[in-house]
Design a protein around this motif. Sequence first.
Motif, PDB file in Angstrom:
ATOM      1  N   GLU A   1       0.833  -1.200   0.000  1.00  0.00           N
ATOM      2  CA  GLU A   1       0.000   0.000   0.000  1.00  0.00           C
ATOM      3  C   GLU A   1       0.867   1.248   0.000  1.00  0.00           C
ATOM      4  O   GLU A   1       1.988   1.249   0.519  1.00  0.00           O
TER       5      GLU A   1
ATOM      6  N   LEU B   1      -5.259   6.340  -2.253  1.00  0.00           N
ATOM      7  CA  LEU B   1      -4.447   5.234  -1.793  1.00  0.00           C
ATOM      8  C   LEU B   1      -4.287   4.220  -2.921  1.00  0.00           C
ATOM      9  O   LEU B   1      -5.208   4.000  -3.702  1.00  0.00           O
ATOM     10  N   SER B   2      -3.113   3.617  -2.973  1.00  0.00           N
ATOM     11  CA  SER B   2      -2.841   2.593  -3.975  1.00  0.00           C
ATOM     12  C   SER B   2      -2.401   1.310  -3.284  1.00  0.00           C
ATOM     13  O   SER B   2      -1.767   1.351  -2.224  1.00  0.00           O
ATOM     14  N   CYS B   3      -2.717   0.203  -3.906  1.00  0.00           N
ATOM     15  CA  CYS B   3      -2.272  -1.094  -3.410  1.00  0.00           C
ATOM     16  C   CYS B   3      -1.819  -1.908  -4.609  1.00  0.00           C
ATOM     17  O   CYS B   3      -2.644  -2.375  -5.405  1.00  0.00           O
TER      18      CYS B   3
ATOM     19  N   TRP C   1     -10.623  -2.499   0.451  1.00  0.00           N
ATOM     20  CA  TRP C   1      -9.983  -1.632   1.437  1.00  0.00           C
ATOM     21  C   TRP C   1     -10.760  -1.719   2.748  1.00  0.00           C
ATOM     22  O   TRP C   1     -12.006  -1.689   2.745  1.00  0.00           O
TER      23      TRP C   1
ATOM     24  N   THR D   1      -3.535  -3.507  -9.530  1.00  0.00           N
ATOM     25  CA  THR D   1      -3.517  -2.473  -8.502  1.00  0.00           C
ATOM     26  C   THR D   1      -4.937  -2.019  -8.205  1.00  0.00           C
ATOM     27  O   THR D   1      -5.749  -1.853  -9.125  1.00  0.00           O
TER      28      THR D   1
ATOM     29  N   TYR E   1      -7.203   0.970  -6.088  1.00  0.00           N
ATOM     30  CA  TYR E   1      -7.096   2.339  -5.592  1.00  0.00           C
ATOM     31  C   TYR E   1      -8.289   2.667  -4.697  1.00  0.00           C
ATOM     32  O   TYR E   1      -9.376   2.095  -4.847  1.00  0.00           O
TER      33      TYR E   1
ATOM     34  N   TYR F   1      -5.251   2.196   6.877  1.00  0.00           N
ATOM     35  CA  TYR F   1      -6.036   1.635   5.789  1.00  0.00           C
ATOM     36  C   TYR F   1      -5.303   0.407   5.240  1.00  0.00           C
ATOM     37  O   TYR F   1      -4.119   0.486   4.890  1.00  0.00           O
ATOM     38  N   TYR F   2      -6.039  -0.693   5.163  1.00  0.00           N
ATOM     39  CA  TYR F   2      -5.468  -1.967   4.740  1.00  0.00           C
ATOM     40  C   TYR F   2      -6.084  -2.411   3.424  1.00  0.00           C
ATOM     41  O   TYR F   2      -7.299  -2.338   3.227  1.00  0.00           O
ATOM     42  N   CYS F   3      -5.243  -2.916   2.580  1.00  0.00           N
ATOM     43  CA  CYS F   3      -5.669  -3.523   1.319  1.00  0.00           C
ATOM     44  C   CYS F   3      -5.871  -5.024   1.527  1.00  0.00           C
ATOM     45  O   CYS F   3      -5.154  -5.660   2.304  1.00  0.00           O
TER      46      CYS F   3
ATOM     47  N   GLY G   1      -2.361  -6.379   3.186  1.00  0.00           N
ATOM     48  CA  GLY G   1      -1.178  -5.553   3.149  1.00  0.00           C
ATOM     49  C   GLY G   1      -0.781  -5.127   4.545  1.00  0.00           C
ATOM     50  O   GLY G   1      -1.449  -5.440   5.534  1.00  0.00           O
TER      51      GLY G   1
ATOM     52  N   THR H   1      -1.468   1.433   5.523  1.00  0.00           N
ATOM     53  CA  THR H   1      -0.922   2.772   5.331  1.00  0.00           C
ATOM     54  C   THR H   1      -1.696   3.739   6.212  1.00  0.00           C
ATOM     55  O   THR H   1      -2.925   3.713   6.251  1.00  0.00           O
TER      56      THR H   1
END
Length: 118
Positions: free
Chosen positions: A6, A20-22, A36, A77, A79, A93-95, A109, A112
């Motif tokens: 993340e 946010l990106s993962c 997310w 990915t 988002y 924040y977790y992916c 993940g 973040t």
Amino acid sequence: QVQLVESGGGLVQPGGSLRLSCATSGSIVSISAMGWYRQAPGKQRELVATITSDGRTNYADSMKGRFTISRDYAKNTVYLQVNTLKPEDTAVYYCNVDPRPYHSVTYWGQGTQVTVSS
């Protein structure tokens, strides 16, 4: 094996926005739902949004309107666009990658941190 990384968290003022990106790797990601979740201090982890392998989205009721989940299949990915941030959005924040029913294990993940404060 699935790996998730993340990025995009940070300190944001109230009213601001974040994306946010993962980024993920692993052959099963393309057939998996992705999502997310977030965990605020002293609270349980809660769902923010999910997106299936064919693009169907689902949002927690309290997240509808300011949160948008999307997915780039070519990049594996996912988002999360968050607008009009509020102090109560402060959380880790977790992916998540969920390959069920094809596989029984889900993947997370490292998280973040998003902090909304003036």
